[in-house]
Design an enzyme around this catalytic site. Structure first.
Site, mmCIF file in Angstrom:
data_model
loop_
_atom_site.group_PDB
_atom_site.id
_atom_site.type_symbol
_atom_site.label_atom_id
_atom_site.label_comp_id
_atom_site.label_asym_id
_atom_site.label_seq_id
_atom_site.Cartn_x
_atom_site.Cartn_y
_atom_site.Cartn_z
ATOM 1 N N ASP A 128 0.877 -1.179 0.000
ATOM 2 C CA ASP A 128 0.000 0.000 0.000
ATOM 3 C C ASP A 128 0.909 1.223 0.000
ATOM 4 O O ASP A 128 2.129 1.117 0.154
ATOM 5 C CB ASP A 128 -0.889 -0.023 1.267
ATOM 6 C CG ASP A 128 -1.812 1.185 1.352
ATOM 7 O OD1 ASP A 128 -2.340 1.623 0.313
ATOM 8 O OD2 ASP A 128 -2.013 1.729 2.469
ATOM 9 N N SER A 129 0.307 2.397 -0.134
ATOM 10 C CA SER A 129 1.085 3.628 -0.036
ATOM 11 C C SER A 129 1.664 3.824 1.368
ATOM 12 O O SER A 129 2.666 4.510 1.528
ATOM 13 C CB SER A 129 0.195 4.828 -0.376
ATOM 14 O OG SER A 129 -0.913 4.852 0.504
ATOM 15 N N CYS A 166 -4.604 -1.591 -1.662
ATOM 16 C CA CYS A 166 -4.838 -0.171 -1.853
ATOM 17 C C CYS A 166 -5.834 -0.006 -3.001
ATOM 18 O O CYS A 166 -5.584 -0.471 -4.117
ATOM 19 C CB CYS A 166 -3.504 0.489 -2.207
ATOM 20 S SG CYS A 166 -3.630 2.218 -2.675
ATOM 21 N N GLU A 218 -1.803 8.248 8.560
ATOM 22 C CA GLU A 218 -0.335 8.160 8.551
ATOM 23 C C GLU A 218 0.266 8.861 9.763
ATOM 24 O O GLU A 218 1.296 8.441 10.285
ATOM 25 C CB GLU A 218 0.228 8.785 7.268
ATOM 26 C CG GLU A 218 -0.050 7.989 6.012
ATOM 27 C CD GLU A 218 0.538 6.591 6.017
ATOM 28 O OE1 GLU A 218 1.724 6.447 6.352
ATOM 29 O OE2 GLU A 218 -0.223 5.647 5.706
ATOM 30 N N CYS A 236 -11.145 3.027 0.707
ATOM 31 C CA CYS A 236 -9.704 3.246 0.884
ATOM 32 C C CYS A 236 -9.309 2.415 2.094
ATOM 33 O O CYS A 236 -9.982 2.480 3.137
ATOM 34 C CB CYS A 236 -9.422 4.730 1.136
ATOM 35 S SG CYS A 236 -7.727 5.081 1.669
ATOM 36 N N HIS A 251 -7.024 2.715 4.177
ATOM 37 C CA HIS A 251 -6.695 3.518 5.364
ATOM 38 C C HIS A 251 -7.922 3.751 6.258
ATOM 39 O O HIS A 251 -7.813 3.845 7.474
ATOM 40 C CB HIS A 251 -6.161 4.894 4.950
ATOM 41 C CG HIS A 251 -4.707 4.918 4.598
ATOM 42 N ND1 HIS A 251 -4.220 4.446 3.404
ATOM 43 C CD2 HIS A 251 -3.628 5.390 5.277
ATOM 44 C CE1 HIS A 251 -2.902 4.620 3.361
ATOM 45 N NE2 HIS A 251 -2.519 5.194 4.490
HETATM 46 N N1 DGL Z 1 -4.844 3.118 1.146
HETATM 47 C C1 DGL Z 1 -5.014 3.576 -0.172
HETATM 48 C C2 DGL Z 1 -6.349 3.241 -0.775
HETATM 49 O O1 DGL Z 1 -6.899 2.208 -0.418
HETATM 50 C C3 DGL Z 1 -4.391 4.882 -0.598
HETATM 51 C C4 DGL Z 1 -4.495 6.063 0.268
HETATM 52 C C5 DGL Z 1 -3.554 7.145 -0.244
HETATM 53 O O2 DGL Z 1 -2.369 6.885 -0.285
HETATM 54 O O3 DGL Z 1 -4.047 8.220 -0.632
HETATM 55 O O4 DGL Z 1 -6.848 3.919 -1.620
#
Ligand code: DGL
Length: 259
Positions: free
Chosen positions: A6-7, A69, A148, A180, A182
């Site tokens: 993931d990011s 992600c 984050e 997302c 996150h």
């Molecule tokens: N966790 C990611 C997603 O599911 C990306 C969030 C990001 O880096 O902007 O989209």
């Protein structure tokens, strides 16, 4: 070994679900923390990162990849599969289908990054699986960065959530999809607003079940390698704050990766 990426921290919600269903499998988790968030980056940039990380994980011996992600999946899962035709690649897409199937009001909403919100892939997902319901897509800029920085609580967060989610509830949405990875870590804060009015839909467990169906080497040594492209020590240190102490114990620190 299963490679999950993931990011940043978001994909840890998917990693945790996979580690629960495949407790003996060897796992590597890569957080592209040098480039987080992806959500405000151009499509080509996201694609370049996904392909570089895919090559890096396969070179380490990963024989299944999980794009943990939604943003990366939306913009690059097709190319990633083309680059690694011999390896199963599991992407994460918003749970539009279960939300549409469960909706009584005929209205659902998707919370997502800006890049996912504008993607053709999300539009196609909605056309194919939610043609008979009204779907609102709500971009949530800044939310991934909140996670984050482990900013998971407080009045300012509640106000930000209310700002984005209250209009969706007022419009009658009875299912709110976390588009997302996150946002899984905002579940307690989201529930404070939506409990009793709408259901939150997260696909981490469904993804883990899919990985378990596809993976041919589930009996490993229960190894977990954590890697990050910047400040790896922060990745390991974040686990307790995210309720993932049990993963921290398994990981023995984190290392720097440079895909
Ligand atoms: N966790 C990611 C997603 O599911 C990306 C969030 C990001 O880096 O902007 O989209």
């Amino acid at each position: 070994m299963i490679g999950i990426f993931d990011s940043g921290l978001g994909g840890l919600s998917v990693l945790a679900a996979i580690a629960r269903v495949l407790p003996r499998a060897d796992l590597v988790y890569l957080a592209d923390t040098a480039h987080v968030p992806y959500g405000d980056k151009p499509d080509d940039f996201i694609r370049g990162r996904v392909l570089a990380i895919g090559r890096h994980l396969v070179a380490q011996g990963c024989d299944l990849l999980v794009v943990a992600c939604n943003t990366a999946t939306a913009h690059a899962v097709t190319e990633l599969r083309q680059q690694h035709p011999g390896i199963p690649v599991v992407g994460v897409e918003p749970g539009v289908k279960p939300a549409a199937q469960g909706s009584r009001s005929g209205r659902i909403a998707v919370l997502a990054t800006e890049a996912t919100a504008r993607s053709e892939r999300l539009r196609r997902l909605i056309r194919e699986h939610a043609g008979n319901v009204d779907v609102r897509i709500q971009p949530c800029p800044g939310w991934a960065t909140r996670i984050e920085t482990l900013n998971l609580d407080g009045e300012e967060l509640d106000a930000d959530i209310r700002d984005k989610v209250q209009p969706l509830l007022d419009a009658g949405a009875d299912h709110i999809v976390l588009g997302c990875t996150h946002y899984a870590f905002l579940m307690p804060a989201l529930l404070r607003l939506v409990a009793g009015r709408a259901q939150l839909v997260d696909v981490a467990e469904a993804i883990a079940r899919q990985v378990a169906r596809l993976y041919v080497r589930p009996e490993g040594n229960a190894r977990l390698h954590l890697q990050a492209t910047a400040r790896p020590e922060r990745l390991h240190a974040a686990l307790p704050a995210l309720g993932l102490n049990w993963l921290a114990a398994r990981a023995h620190g984190a290392s720097l990766a440079t895909p």
